[in-house]
Structure formats: structure tokens, C-alpha cells
Write a protein that holds these residues in place. Sequence first.
Motif, PDB file in Angstrom:
ATOM      1  N   MET A   1       0.844  -1.188   0.000  1.00 42.97           N
ATOM      2  CA  MET A   1       0.000   0.000   0.000  1.00 42.97           C
ATOM      3  C   MET A   1       0.887   1.247   0.000  1.00 42.97           C
ATOM      4  SD  MET A   1      -2.800   1.097   2.839  1.00 42.97           S
ATOM      5  CE  MET A   1      -4.393   1.116   2.090  1.00 42.97           C
ATOM      6  N   SER A   2       0.566   2.180  -0.870  1.00 43.59           N
ATOM      7  CA  SER A   2       1.354   3.411  -1.002  1.00 43.59           C
ATOM      8  C   SER A   2       1.129   4.342   0.172  1.00 43.59           C
ATOM      9  CB  SER A   2       0.971   4.146  -2.280  1.00 43.59           C
ATOM     10  OG  SER A   2       1.284   3.388  -3.404  1.00 43.59           O
ATOM     11  N   SER A   3       2.196   5.041   0.570  1.00 46.62           N
ATOM     12  CA  SER A   3       2.059   6.052   1.609  1.00 46.62           C
ATOM     13  C   SER A   3       1.381   7.281   1.012  1.00 46.62           C
ATOM     14  CB  SER A   3       3.429   6.443   2.178  1.00 46.62           C
ATOM     15  OG  SER A   3       4.122   7.297   1.286  1.00 46.62           O
ATOM     16  N   VAL A   4       0.899   8.159   1.878  1.00 44.70           N
ATOM     17  CA  VAL A   4       0.296   9.408   1.412  1.00 44.70           C
ATOM     18  C   VAL A   4       1.319  10.216   0.622  1.00 44.70           C
ATOM     19  CG1 VAL A   4       0.746  10.703   3.537  1.00 44.70           C
ATOM     20  CG2 VAL A   4      -1.164  11.361   2.092  1.00 44.70           C
ATOM     21  N   PHE A   5       2.588  10.146   0.981  1.00 41.56           N
ATOM     22  CA  PHE A   5       3.616  10.882   0.246  1.00 41.56           C
ATOM     23  C   PHE A   5       3.805  10.306  -1.158  1.00 41.56           C
ATOM     24  CE2 PHE A   5       5.885  12.230   4.409  1.00 41.56           C
ATOM     25  CZ  PHE A   5       4.915  13.191   4.629  1.00 41.56           C
ATOM     26  N   THR A   6       3.776   8.991  -1.295  1.00 40.33           N
ATOM     27  CA  THR A   6       3.870   8.381  -2.624  1.00 40.33           C
ATOM     28  C   THR A   6       2.696   8.821  -3.482  1.00 40.33           C
ATOM     29  OG1 THR A   6       5.138   6.495  -1.805  1.00 40.33           O
ATOM     30  CG2 THR A   6       3.938   6.185  -3.872  1.00 40.33           C
ATOM     31  N   LYS A   7       1.521   8.917  -2.881  1.00 38.76           N
ATOM     32  CA  LYS A   7       0.337   9.375  -3.636  1.00 38.76           C
ATOM     33  C   LYS A   7       0.495  10.825  -4.074  1.00 38.76           C
ATOM     34  CE  LYS A   7      -2.705   5.971  -1.644  1.00 38.76           C
ATOM     35  NZ  LYS A   7      -3.859   5.652  -0.822  1.00 38.76           N
ATOM     36  N   ILE A   8       1.097  11.655  -3.241  1.00 35.73           N
ATOM     37  CA  ILE A   8       1.358  13.049  -3.628  1.00 35.73           C
ATOM     38  C   ILE A   8       2.398  13.074  -4.754  1.00 35.73           C
ATOM     39  CG2 ILE A   8       2.346  15.243  -2.860  1.00 35.73           C
ATOM     40  CD1 ILE A   8       1.085  14.601  -0.061  1.00 35.73           C
ATOM     41  N   ILE A   9       3.468  12.328  -4.593  1.00 32.82           N
ATOM     42  CA  ILE A   9       4.527  12.278  -5.602  1.00 32.82           C
ATOM     43  C   ILE A   9       3.974  11.825  -6.950  1.00 32.82           C
ATOM     44  CG2 ILE A   9       6.657  11.057  -6.267  1.00 32.82           C
ATOM     45  CD1 ILE A   9       7.286  10.990  -3.175  1.00 32.82           C
ATOM     46  N   ASN A  10       3.079  10.841  -6.934  1.00 37.49           N
ATOM     47  CA  ASN A  10       2.508  10.293  -8.168  1.00 37.49           C
ATOM     48  C   ASN A  10       1.343  11.108  -8.719  1.00 37.49           C
ATOM     49  OD1 ASN A  10       4.358   8.204  -8.086  1.00 37.49           O
ATOM     50  ND2 ASN A  10       2.960   6.784  -7.065  1.00 37.49           N
ATOM     51  N   GLY A  11       0.966  12.183  -8.027  1.00 40.63           N
ATOM     52  CA  GLY A  11      -0.122  13.025  -8.511  1.00 40.63           C
ATOM     53  C   GLY A  11      -1.510  12.530  -8.175  1.00 40.63           C
ATOM     54  N   GLU A  12      -1.605  11.510  -7.328  1.00 44.76           N
ATOM     55  CA  GLU A  12      -2.906  10.993  -6.921  1.00 44.76           C
ATOM     56  C   GLU A  12      -3.565  11.894  -5.880  1.00 44.76           C
ATOM     57  OE1 GLU A  12      -2.570   6.769  -5.846  1.00 44.76           O
ATOM     58  OE2 GLU A  12      -0.733   6.756  -7.067  1.00 44.76           O
ATOM     59  N   LEU A  13      -2.763  12.640  -5.149  1.00 44.24           N
ATOM     60  CA  LEU A  13      -3.217  13.641  -4.187  1.00 44.24           C
ATOM     61  C   LEU A  13      -2.503  14.948  -4.521  1.00 44.24           C
ATOM     62  CD1 LEU A  13      -3.030  11.593  -0.847  1.00 44.24           C
ATOM     63  CD2 LEU A  13      -5.100  12.285  -2.065  1.00 44.24           C
ATOM     64  N   PRO A  14      -3.149  16.091  -4.244  1.00 42.76           N
ATOM     65  CA  PRO A  14      -2.508  17.371  -4.569  1.00 42.76           C
ATOM     66  C   PRO A  14      -1.326  17.666  -3.653  1.00 42.76           C
ATOM     67  CG  PRO A  14      -4.568  17.728  -3.386  1.00 42.76           C
ATOM     68  CD  PRO A  14      -4.476  16.253  -3.640  1.00 42.76           C
ATOM     69  N   GLY A  15      -0.388  18.427  -4.185  1.00 45.82           N
ATOM     70  CA  GLY A  15       0.761  18.865  -3.407  1.00 45.82           C
ATOM     71  C   GLY A  15       1.299  20.156  -3.979  1.00 45.82           C
ATOM     72  N   ARG A  16       1.824  20.988  -3.117  1.00 49.46           N
ATOM     73  CA  ARG A  16       2.468  22.240  -3.546  1.00 49.46           C
ATOM     74  C   ARG A  16       3.973  21.988  -3.618  1.00 49.46           C
ATOM     75  NH1 ARG A  16      -1.767  24.041  -0.057  1.00 49.46           N
ATOM     76  NH2 ARG A  16      -3.090  25.624  -1.035  1.00 49.46           N
ATOM     77  N   PHE A  17       4.431  21.543  -4.780  1.00 48.42           N
ATOM     78  CA  PHE A  17       5.831  21.179  -4.973  1.00 48.42           C
ATOM     79  C   PHE A  17       6.709  22.411  -5.121  1.00 48.42           C
ATOM     80  CE2 PHE A  17       3.658  17.324  -6.116  1.00 48.42           C
ATOM     81  CZ  PHE A  17       4.491  16.331  -5.639  1.00 48.42           C
ATOM     82  N   VAL A  18       7.899  22.337  -4.530  1.00 50.41           N
ATOM     83  CA  VAL A  18       8.890  23.395  -4.706  1.00 50.41           C
ATOM     84  C   VAL A  18      10.177  22.856  -5.326  1.00 50.41           C
ATOM     85  CG1 VAL A  18       7.937  24.830  -2.860  1.00 50.41           C
ATOM     86  CG2 VAL A  18       9.800  23.241  -2.332  1.00 50.41           C
ATOM     87  N   TYR A  19      10.352  21.531  -5.328  1.00 49.28           N
ATOM     88  CA  TYR A  19      11.554  20.916  -5.896  1.00 49.28           C
ATOM     89  C   TYR A  19      11.234  19.476  -6.275  1.00 49.28           C
ATOM     90  CZ  TYR A  19      16.192  19.052  -6.551  1.00 49.28           C
ATOM     91  OH  TYR A  19      17.290  18.456  -7.111  1.00 49.28           O
ATOM     92  N   ARG A  20      11.890  19.019  -7.367  1.00 50.21           N
ATOM     93  CA  ARG A  20      11.746  17.618  -7.766  1.00 50.21           C
ATOM     94  C   ARG A  20      12.926  17.221  -8.642  1.00 50.21           C
ATOM     95  NH1 ARG A  20       7.033  14.126  -9.120  1.00 50.21           N
ATOM     96  NH2 ARG A  20       5.744  15.844  -8.424  1.00 50.21           N
TER      97      ARG A  20
END
Length: 141
Positions: A1-20
Motif C-alpha cells: 500500500m502506497s504512503s500518502v507521500f507516494t500518492k502526492i509524488i505520483n499526482g494521486e493527491l494534490p501537493g504544492r511542490f517546490v523541488y523535484r
Amino acid sequence: MSSVFTKIINGELPGRFVYRDERVVAFLSIEPVAYGHVLIVPVEEVDKWTDLDPKTWHQLNEVAQNIGRAVISVFGSERAAYLIAGFEVPHTHIHVFPANDMSGYNLATAMPADSTDPAKMDGAAEQLRNFLETDENGHPV
């Protein structure tokens, strides 16, 4: 099962990215201790930072240091706080946030996600991206 962070990284949940990059991402915490609170996270889902491979650990800290400089400059704080807790999400992450004293080191004092000002959150992300010279997805421009 993916963590909430993996879901953010994969675009499944929103995130305000500043670096990648290919190994590390950084996005704003939804429960910040201060506006400008960033989470630096390896793309690879590893629970404990002590289990990271040395190259990823090095890259994570290099990004944290750059974001720390951005936090100090953008928010005018005396220091950039650096904290690893790891109990709230089983995916390694470093908290970096503006600090003028020790109060932010108590994550229990963080603002609940539903009480943050979306405009201030967006503004903080934009200011950090401008300093870091990255786009909305955290990629270098």
C-alpha cells in the motif's frame, strides 16, 4: 500500500511542490508549524531514514540545505529548522521550516490543514519556487 507521500509524488493527491528530481521531491506540509514548512521526501518509499541508501541520503540532505537557504531568505527567519520525526507517515521525510526559536520543533503545535490560508500556502510555495528557480511541479526552469 502506497504512503500518502507516494500518492502526492505520483499526482494521486494534490501537493504544492517546490523541488523535484529523480530521487527527491519537496513540497509544502499541509499542517505547517509556519508558512513555508517544507517536507523533503525521497521518491523511493523507505520508512526509516536509517535504511536509506547513502546516495539518496546525501541527495535528501543536499536538497534540504538548499531549501533551508531559501526558507531563511524568503521568510526572513533567523534559521531554517531541520527535523526528522517519521512517526506520522511511514515514508522518510525531513521537515524544514522558518525558525526564530524552538517552538516549531513541537509538531503538535502545527496548524490543522483546514485552518491554513490557501492564498498564504500558494504564496509561500511560489516564493520558494522563485528562489529555487523551479516550476509549479518543482522542476528547474
